[in-house]
Design a protein around this motif. Structure first.
Motif, PDB file in Angstrom:
ATOM      1  N   LYS A 106     -15.285   5.240  -4.032  1.00 20.97           N
ATOM      2  CA  LYS A 106     -14.547   6.033  -4.503  1.00 20.97           C
ATOM      3  C   LYS A 106     -12.882   6.650  -4.482  1.00 20.97           C
ATOM      4  O   LYS A 106     -11.857   5.853  -5.083  1.00 20.97           O
ATOM      5  CB  LYS A 106     -14.901   8.151  -4.975  1.00 20.97           C
ATOM      6  N   HIS A 107     -12.953   6.179  -2.529  1.00 20.14           N
ATOM      7  CA  HIS A 107     -11.810   5.696  -2.029  1.00 20.14           C
ATOM      8  C   HIS A 107     -12.016   4.939  -0.500  1.00 20.14           C
ATOM      9  O   HIS A 107     -12.904   5.419  -0.368  1.00 20.14           O
ATOM     10  CB  HIS A 107     -10.682   7.198  -2.534  1.00 20.14           C
ATOM     11  N   GLN A 108     -10.822   3.814  -0.779  1.00 18.59           N
ATOM     12  CA  GLN A 108     -10.933   3.496   0.524  1.00 18.59           C
ATOM     13  C   GLN A 108     -11.551   4.009   1.527  1.00 18.59           C
ATOM     14  O   GLN A 108     -11.449   3.740   2.357  1.00 18.59           O
ATOM     15  CB  GLN A 108     -10.160   2.025   0.703  1.00 18.59           C
ATOM     16  N   ASN A 109     -10.008   5.102   1.840  1.00 16.66           N
ATOM     17  CA  ASN A 109      -9.859   5.847   3.007  1.00 16.66           C
ATOM     18  C   ASN A 109     -11.860   6.437   3.135  1.00 16.66           C
ATOM     19  O   ASN A 109     -11.760   7.248   4.489  1.00 16.66           O
ATOM     20  CB  ASN A 109      -8.916   7.188   3.154  1.00 16.66           C
ATOM     21  N   ARG A 110     -12.687   7.060   2.936  1.00 19.46           N
ATOM     22  CA  ARG A 110     -14.187   7.070   3.006  1.00 19.46           C
ATOM     23  C   ARG A 110     -14.696   5.957   3.969  1.00 19.46           C
ATOM     24  O   ARG A 110     -14.455   6.710   5.159  1.00 19.46           O
ATOM     25  CB  ARG A 110     -14.462   7.440   2.007  1.00 19.46           C
ATOM     26  N   LEU A 151       3.422   0.079  12.198  1.00 19.77           N
ATOM     27  CA  LEU A 151       2.594  -0.293  11.052  1.00 19.77           C
ATOM     28  C   LEU A 151       0.872  -0.667  11.647  1.00 19.77           C
ATOM     29  O   LEU A 151       1.397  -1.697  11.329  1.00 19.77           O
ATOM     30  CB  LEU A 151       3.204  -1.890  10.071  1.00 19.77           C
ATOM     31  N   ILE A 152       0.354  -0.885   9.648  1.00 20.17           N
ATOM     32  CA  ILE A 152      -0.690  -1.571   9.517  1.00 20.17           C
ATOM     33  C   ILE A 152      -2.223  -1.798   8.248  1.00 20.17           C
ATOM     34  O   ILE A 152      -0.923  -0.798   7.501  1.00 20.17           O
ATOM     35  CB  ILE A 152      -2.529  -0.453  10.164  1.00 20.17           C
ATOM     36  N   ARG A 153      -2.312  -2.442   8.256  1.00 17.56           N
ATOM     37  CA  ARG A 153      -3.517  -2.598   6.814  1.00 17.56           C
ATOM     38  C   ARG A 153      -3.867  -2.250   6.840  1.00 17.56           C
ATOM     39  O   ARG A 153      -5.242  -1.735   7.150  1.00 17.56           O
ATOM     40  CB  ARG A 153      -2.881  -4.098   7.056  1.00 17.56           C
ATOM     41  N   GLN A 154      -4.368  -1.596   5.506  1.00 19.97           N
ATOM     42  CA  GLN A 154      -5.328  -0.751   4.889  1.00 19.97           C
ATOM     43  C   GLN A 154      -6.848  -1.626   3.864  1.00 19.97           C
ATOM     44  O   GLN A 154      -6.567  -2.861   4.667  1.00 19.97           O
ATOM     45  CB  GLN A 154      -4.806   0.311   3.728  1.00 19.97           C
ATOM     46  N   SER A 155      -7.284  -1.294   4.200  1.00 18.13           N
ATOM     47  CA  SER A 155      -8.106  -1.284   3.337  1.00 18.13           C
ATOM     48  C   SER A 155      -8.755  -1.776   1.886  1.00 18.13           C
ATOM     49  O   SER A 155      -8.155  -1.294   1.630  1.00 18.13           O
ATOM     50  CB  SER A 155      -9.857  -1.191   4.324  1.00 18.13           C
ATOM     51  N   GLY A 172       2.184   4.966  -0.062  1.00 18.89           N
ATOM     52  CA  GLY A 172       1.966   4.197   0.909  1.00 18.89           C
ATOM     53  C   GLY A 172       1.492   2.860   1.170  1.00 18.89           C
ATOM     54  O   GLY A 172       2.621   2.040   1.417  1.00 18.89           O
ATOM     55  N   MET A 173       0.470   3.096   0.623  1.00 16.99           N
ATOM     56  CA  MET A 173       0.103   1.624  -0.242  1.00 16.99           C
ATOM     57  C   MET A 173      -0.750   1.691  -1.266  1.00 16.99           C
ATOM     58  O   MET A 173      -2.299   2.334  -0.642  1.00 16.99           O
ATOM     59  CB  MET A 173      -0.639   0.352   1.385  1.00 16.99           C
ATOM     60  N   PRO A 174      -0.430   1.366  -1.817  1.00 14.37           N
ATOM     61  CA  PRO A 174      -1.336   1.736  -3.235  1.00 14.37           C
ATOM     62  C   PRO A 174      -2.546   0.402  -3.195  1.00 14.37           C
ATOM     63  O   PRO A 174      -2.609  -0.365  -3.161  1.00 14.37           O
ATOM     64  CB  PRO A 174      -0.687   1.570  -4.609  1.00 14.37           C
ATOM     65  N   GLY A 175      -4.162   1.604  -2.617  1.00 13.85           N
ATOM     66  CA  GLY A 175      -4.933   0.818  -3.072  1.00 13.85           C
ATOM     67  C   GLY A 175      -5.343   0.137  -4.551  1.00 13.85           C
ATOM     68  O   GLY A 175      -6.390  -0.880  -4.436  1.00 13.85           O
ATOM     69  N   PHE A 178      -6.680  -7.558   3.783  1.00 11.75           N
ATOM     70  CA  PHE A 178      -6.364  -6.196   3.065  1.00 11.75           C
ATOM     71  C   PHE A 178      -8.063  -5.440   3.818  1.00 11.75           C
ATOM     72  O   PHE A 178      -9.027  -5.233   1.709  1.00 11.75           O
ATOM     73  CB  PHE A 178      -5.787  -5.303   1.414  1.00 11.75           C
ATOM     74  N   THR A 179      -9.092  -5.740   3.932  1.00 12.87           N
ATOM     75  CA  THR A 179     -10.543  -5.728   4.205  1.00 12.87           C
ATOM     76  C   THR A 179     -10.680  -4.728   4.880  1.00 12.87           C
ATOM     77  O   THR A 179      -9.596  -4.015   6.086  1.00 12.87           O
ATOM     78  CB  THR A 179     -10.586  -7.231   4.860  1.00 12.87           C
TER      79      THR A 179
END
Length: 334
Positions: A3-7, A133-137, A241-244, A312-313
């Motif tokens: 549902k969301h990459q943050n999980r 800063l870091i990259r999201q997945s 922030g960084m829109p997934g 973005f992995t």
């Protein structure tokens, strides 16, 4: 987990700490939780519990995990945009996605930020030096073959893919712009607030070139069909922030058209920036994009997809996180 990459990222955050030699207690970010009396070396997380636990552990290394712009910047952006819409349409929309007041950034020793160089500048100058800063997945299953796509048709089709906060994410601008351009098509995947839907009912449901899809399951064949049909993902957001959602569609071969607030460093190489959050500027941008040569659009789509897959992995997220955590630990005597 999809549902969301943050999980998935939450699990990798724990794994990163464990691999660096830490025992980890996990607490949901906004629920009341029992805090053991033991001494903690590190408090890591986001508001409101980050602030609560940081105050209870003043000697711990405090690392604030920020996934959006500085909260005062975001709230001001939302209030200004909603006031602008209400004035323009003589409506009474309520601000959505406002952030409760907190001092997480001020309390933190370091801030690990999902975002871009622009995101850093939304913070007060005295706080910016804390930020790393870091990259999201993104989801690896998102992929598309670009060679057999009809770019002559796709260059006239745009996708807005967003969560809550329709005005924050510029959906009002797109609806009013595309209502003036019946030759271009806008697909809307998301869940706008009820008062927004009531105000923009005509544009959402009774305008032939605007298609309200509501929720879009990224794992569905329908999502693949939409990505194959559209040439662009467009997000004129006032604060991010960084829109997934944008990254997800880039993996599917869509070219990003985004505001500076929703952009990532390097987007100018293949994407399109919306400089001003106005209906007239959005109209000018979509008109320009719709006239891209087919070969140009294919090359931009190829570069967009490659950039998303390389940067973005889940692996790049964890690698960036561990590197920054080590920097924080090495500069602090725990």
């Amino acid at each position: 987990m999809f549902k969301h990459q943050n999980r998935r990222e939450a699990i990798e955050i724990v794994n990163a700490f464990i691999e660096l030699g830490y025992n980890v207690d996990v607490v949901y970010y906004n629920k009341k939780a029992f805090l053991p009396s033991r001494k903690y070396d590190v408090i890591f997380g986001l508001e409101p519990n980050f602030e609560k636990f940081a105050r209870k552990n003043p000697k711990a290394l405090k690392i604030y995990y920020a996934t959006g712009s500085y909260w005062k910047y975001q709230n001001a952006s939302i209030i200004d945009r909603v006031a602008e819409v209400n004035k323009r349409r003589r409506s009474s929309l309520r601000p959505a996605r406002l952030v409760m007041s907190h001092q997480s950034a001020e309390l933190a020793d370091y801030i690990i930020q999902i975002g871009s160089t622009f995101t850093v500048y939304t913070y007060p100058p005295e706080i910016q030096q804390k930020i790393r800063l870091i990259r999201q997945s993104s989801f690896e299953f998102l992929d598309a073959t670009l060679e057999n796509k009809d770019y002559s048709s796709a260059r006239r089709k745009f996708l807005w893919f967003g969560g809550k906060g329709a005005v924050l994410k510029g959906l009002d601008l797109l609806l009013e712009a595309f209502a003036k351009r019946p030759d271009l098509e806008l697909y809307i995947a998301g869940a706008p607030e009820k008062d927004f839907i009531n105000e923009y009912y005509n544009e959402l449901y009774q305008t032939g070139n605007i298609h309200f899809l509501e929720w879009l399951d990224l794992r569905s064949t329908f999502a693949q069909d939409i990505a194959r049909s559209c040439g662009f993902v467009i997000l004129p957001s006032a604060s991010e922030g960084m829109p997934g959602s944008v990254i997800s569609m880039m993996r599917m071969g869509l070219v990003p058209i985004v505001s500076r607030q929703a952009a990532f460093d390097g987007i100018e190489n293949f994407g399109v920036l919306i400089q001003n959050l106005t209906v007239s500027n959005v109209l000018a941008i979509v008109d320009e994009a719709s006239r891209f040569d087919e070969d140009v659009l294919y090359k931009r789509a190829f570069m967009s997809q490659r950039f998303a897959k390389e940067n973005f992995t889940l692996e790049t997220f964890k690698s960036d996180l561990k590197a920054v955590l080590l920097q924080c630990f090495n500069s602090t005597q725990l």
